[in-house]
Write an enzyme that holds these catalytic residues in place. Structure first.
Site, PDB file in Angstrom:
ATOM      1  N   ASP A 119      24.338  32.642  36.468  1.00  0.00           N
ATOM      2  CA  ASP A 119      23.694  32.942  37.749  1.00  0.00           C
ATOM      3  C   ASP A 119      23.202  34.379  37.839  1.00  0.00           C
ATOM      4  O   ASP A 119      22.674  34.797  38.870  1.00  0.00           O
ATOM      5  CB  ASP A 119      24.642  32.636  38.914  1.00  0.00           C
ATOM      6  CG  ASP A 119      25.963  33.400  38.828  1.00  0.00           C
ATOM      7  OD1 ASP A 119      26.055  34.339  38.012  1.00  0.00           O
ATOM      8  OD2 ASP A 119      26.899  33.038  39.566  1.00  0.00           O
ATOM      9  N   ASP A 246      27.135  40.427  19.318  1.00  0.00           N
ATOM     10  CA  ASP A 246      26.296  40.961  20.392  1.00  0.00           C
ATOM     11  C   ASP A 246      27.048  41.965  21.259  1.00  0.00           C
ATOM     12  O   ASP A 246      26.438  42.645  22.088  1.00  0.00           O
ATOM     13  CB  ASP A 246      25.734  39.821  21.254  1.00  0.00           C
ATOM     14  CG  ASP A 246      26.826  38.951  21.857  1.00  0.00           C
ATOM     15  OD1 ASP A 246      27.531  38.293  21.076  1.00  0.00           O
ATOM     16  OD2 ASP A 246      26.976  38.924  23.094  1.00  0.00           O
ATOM     17  N   ASN A 247      28.367  42.063  21.072  1.00  0.00           N
ATOM     18  CA  ASN A 247      29.165  43.045  21.814  1.00  0.00           C
ATOM     19  C   ASN A 247      29.526  44.258  20.960  1.00  0.00           C
ATOM     20  O   ASN A 247      30.392  45.045  21.344  1.00  0.00           O
ATOM     21  CB  ASN A 247      30.455  42.405  22.333  1.00  0.00           C
ATOM     22  CG  ASN A 247      30.198  41.355  23.390  1.00  0.00           C
ATOM     23  OD1 ASN A 247      29.156  41.361  24.036  1.00  0.00           O
ATOM     24  ND2 ASN A 247      31.133  40.443  23.569  1.00  0.00           N
TER      25      ASN A 247
END
EC number: 2.7.7.-
Length: 478
Positions: A119, A246-247
């Site tokens: 969201d 991706d971190n």
């Protein structure tokens, strides 16, 4: 003072982002800001007095050009494809007086093209956790992104339950991730991978820009920074919890605080993320995972960097990590020199701590009080097997005597590297629960305490966790 922003990412890396503005929250209000960091960045105090403003995505400062970055990555060891800034927006890159820049990244800023099934929002709980953790790590001396502000709102965000929607302003010299490189490598666009490498070198390794061997030297430094970072995590007992590619920060920063945890009991296999069913990101597996992630990054560079050069850099990882870890652990033990029995003494202490589930932070802090010619120690009372402790402690004191350093000098060193205070999950949870009821006092108190982790205290910030605070389950839902 007028803040100056540049648009290097937007101008130099086309096709790596989508330009868009934040989506404000309902009745957003600023509940915390980092005065010390704001002063460092020369941010006028007036910016924090005009409602949510830029901190809530309701306004942009002159020169800002907001965008969401695209990247991909391996999650829990499996290729996950395209990811990207699913709820974060890079508002701008602040140009500092020394010519360096600082990203302003607004987390929880609304839907982006990379939100997938999300969201685009963040909740108050997760923004508080990240603000506390990143500041705690900074004051422990560990490279990290920083937290500048928190905004809460009346907008409900639905996770396991409805929670207050919030935004966090995160700042860092760069948000370059291993996943940026993976994204274009797996799209078979190696020229864009090279553009990312050139961008990184131009702005963050500028001393290498004219070197004909720049890619090898640059990647070697990325390996070294990563190894150093992981060594520092291990010495303070920090578990990241979700070390997906991706971190992983290209600059060797601690990035993306989700289901992290600091060790309470010394438990080498500690898993802080209750979604990590296989223990891939357990505390003791972090060094191996970081190397695996570096191997994935190396693969993306292979179209334009010799494989032998990449492998040589990767081969240096273990030695760099062990060197940094060894230096830090000798300091934690109060050893001024390196002796061959040091590793055995440390491993025996760890074995004793694991058997007794000793508190990691308290054990090393209390060890800092040792007097080399006295068998008495407050640490002794922390152990059930006193005979085993006495045996180890006698050999430990004998080792201290080899260095011929005064107790006061050694204790001062040990107390400067063995924190009295770390961000235990129960401390964060207490601040969160109060904040969700509208009381921000504990959030501010805890932030203030975390600024001085090496100072002795006599409050519950440095006590063992209460029964309810042990093994708090933390997930990726944020």
């Amino acid at each position: 003072m007028t803040l100056s922003f540049v648009t290097r990412w937007r101008d130099e890396l086309p096709e790596t982002y989508t330009a868009l503005s934040p989506t404000p929250l309902n009745n957003a209000r600023l509940v915390w800001h980092n005065t010390e960091l704001a002063n460092t960045l020369s941010i006028p105090s007036s910016l924090f007095k005009n409602g949510a403003g830029v901190w809530g995505g309701e306004a942009l400062l002159p020169g800002m050009s907001p965008l969401a970055q695209v990247y991909s990555g391996h999650q829990f060891g499996v290729w996950a494809g395209q990811l990207g800034d699913g709820r974060g927006i890079l508002l701008g890159e602040q140009l500092l007086a020394d010519g360096t820049t600082m990203d302003w990244h607004l987390k929880g800023a609304g839907l982006t093209p990379y939100s997938r099934m999300g969201d685009g929002r963040a909740v108050l709980r997760s923004t508080i956790r990240e603000s506390l953790a990143s500041e705690a790590m900074h004051y422990l001396g560990i490279p990290t992104t920083r937290a500048l502000s928190i905004v809460t709102s009346d907008s409900p965000v639905y996770r396991e339950t409805a929670e207050p929607g919030a935004m966090l302003m995160r700042v860092a010299p760069s948000h370059l991730r291993f996943g940026h490189f993976e994204h274009f490598y797996y799209r078979r666009e190696s020229e864009k991978v090279r553009q990312l490498a050139d961008f990184a070198i131009r702005h963050y390794w500028s001393h290498l820009e004219d070197d004909e061997d720049k890619y090898r030297l640059w990647f070697s430094d990325v390996v070294a920074r990563t190894a150093s970072l992981i060594a520092q995590w291990q010495t303070v007992g920090f578990a990241h919890g979700v070390m997906n590619t991706d971190n992983m920060s290209l600059l060797g920063l601690t990035l993306d605080y989700g289901p992290f945890g600091f060790l309470d009991d010394y438990e080498p296999g500690f898993i802080c993320n209750h979604s990590d069913h296989q223990g891939r990101y357990s505390f003791d597996n972090q060094p191996a995972v970081a190397l695996w992630n570096l191997q994935r990054l190396a693969q993306t560079l292979s179209p334009f960097v010799a494989v032998d050069a990449l492998n040589e850099a990767l081969d240096s990882y273990q030695q760099v990590l062990l060197t940094h870890y060894g230096q830090r652990m000798r300091q934690k033990l109060g050893f001024m020199t390196e002796q061959k029995e040091d590793n055995a003494l440390l491993n025996e202490l760890f074995s004793l701590m694991a058997r007794e589930r000793s508190d990691y932070t308290r054990t090393f802090r209390m060890l800092s009080l040792t007097e080399q010619h006295s068998a008495a120690s407050p640490l002794r009372d922390e152990f059930i097997d006193r005979a085993a402790f006495d045996d180890w402690f006698a050999r430990y004191r004998g080792r201290l005597q080899q260095d011929e350093v005064s107790d006061s000098e050694r204790q001062q060193l040990m107390q400067s590297v063995n924190p009295a205070l770390v961000l235990r999950n129960w401390l964060a949870q207490r601040a969160i629960e109060a904040a969700e009821k509208g009381d921000m006092m504990e959030l501010h108190r805890l932030h203030e305490a975390l600024r001085n982790p090496f100072s002795d205290r006599d409050d519950d910030y440095v006590s063992r966790p209460p029964d309810w605070g042990k093994r708090l389950e933390v997930s990726c839902s944020s």
